[in-house]
Motif scaffolding. Structure first.
Motif, PDB file in Angstrom:
ATOM      1  N   GLN A   1       6.901 -27.613  19.841  1.00  0.00           N
ATOM      2  CA  GLN A   1       6.909 -28.943  19.268  1.00  0.00           C
ATOM      3  C   GLN A   1       8.220 -29.217  18.546  1.00  0.00           C
ATOM      4  O   GLN A   1       8.796 -28.321  17.916  1.00  0.00           O
ATOM      5  N   LEU A   2       8.692 -30.465  18.663  1.00  0.00           N
ATOM      6  CA  LEU A   2       9.811 -30.965  17.875  1.00  0.00           C
ATOM      7  C   LEU A   2       9.298 -32.136  17.054  1.00  0.00           C
ATOM      8  O   LEU A   2       8.636 -33.022  17.598  1.00  0.00           O
ATOM      9  N   VAL A   3       9.615 -32.142  15.780  1.00  0.00           N
ATOM     10  CA  VAL A   3       9.142 -33.211  14.904  1.00  0.00           C
ATOM     11  C   VAL A   3      10.320 -33.802  14.155  1.00  0.00           C
ATOM     12  O   VAL A   3      11.010 -33.102  13.408  1.00  0.00           O
ATOM     13  N   GLU A   4      10.528 -35.105  14.352  1.00  0.00           N
ATOM     14  CA  GLU A   4      11.585 -35.809  13.644  1.00  0.00           C
ATOM     15  C   GLU A   4      11.044 -36.403  12.344  1.00  0.00           C
ATOM     16  O   GLU A   4       9.867 -36.779  12.267  1.00  0.00           O
ATOM     17  N   SER A   5      11.901 -36.514  11.363  1.00  0.00           N
ATOM     18  CA  SER A   5      11.551 -37.171  10.107  1.00  0.00           C
ATOM     19  C   SER A   5      12.814 -37.718   9.471  1.00  0.00           C
ATOM     20  O   SER A   5      13.929 -37.384   9.900  1.00  0.00           O
ATOM     21  N   GLY A   6      12.630 -38.557   8.458  1.00  0.00           N
ATOM     22  CA  GLY A   6      13.775 -39.068   7.712  1.00  0.00           C
ATOM     23  C   GLY A   6      14.153 -40.504   8.006  1.00  0.00           C
ATOM     24  O   GLY A   6      15.060 -41.047   7.388  1.00  0.00           O
TER      25      GLY A   6
END
Length: 125
Positions: free
Chosen positions: A3-8
């Motif tokens: 999994q890759l999770v983006e945030s910000g």
């Protein structure tokens, strides 16, 4: 599970800054080139910045050179995109992806084995 999770992401005024994060689980980002891509409404997805796995050399789209900086933190298994001097035309959903391609090729051809779900960046006054 890989999994890759983006945030910000978020809402920022023109000229402002944001730092996006791309955190991986289930695999080690150090072995992959990592790219940041964006897609604005009605437009095709485009490569913004990509970083190689081997030497951490980088590629930037002309539209973001001098304003965006991509970097890795191996200890956190995370890649960042520091965005400064943001413009309304930077408004888009930003995605990160991992691939075995070289950074420039990855960004130009918009490829990735694994993709995150995206994070919205809106630049508006």
């Amino acid at each position: 599970q890989l999994q890759l999770v983006e945030s910000g992401g978020g809402l920022v005024q023109p000229g402002g800054s944001l730092r996006l994060s791309c955190a991986a689980s289930g695999f080690n980002l150090d072995y992959y080139a990592i790219g940041w891509f964006r897609q604005a409404p009605g437009k095709e997805r485009e490569g913004v910045s990509c970083i190689n796995s081997s030497d951490s050399s980088t590629y930037y789209a002309e539209s973001v050179k001098g304003r965006f900086t991509i970097s890795r933190d191996g200890a956190k298994n995370t890649v960042y995109l520091q965005m400064s001097s943001l413009k309304p035309e930077d408004t888009a959903v930003y995605y990160c992806a991992a691939d075995v391609a070289q950074a420039q090729s990855m960004c130009v051809t918009v490829v990735g084995f694994y993709w995150g779900q995206g994070t919205q960046v809106t630049v508006s006054s």
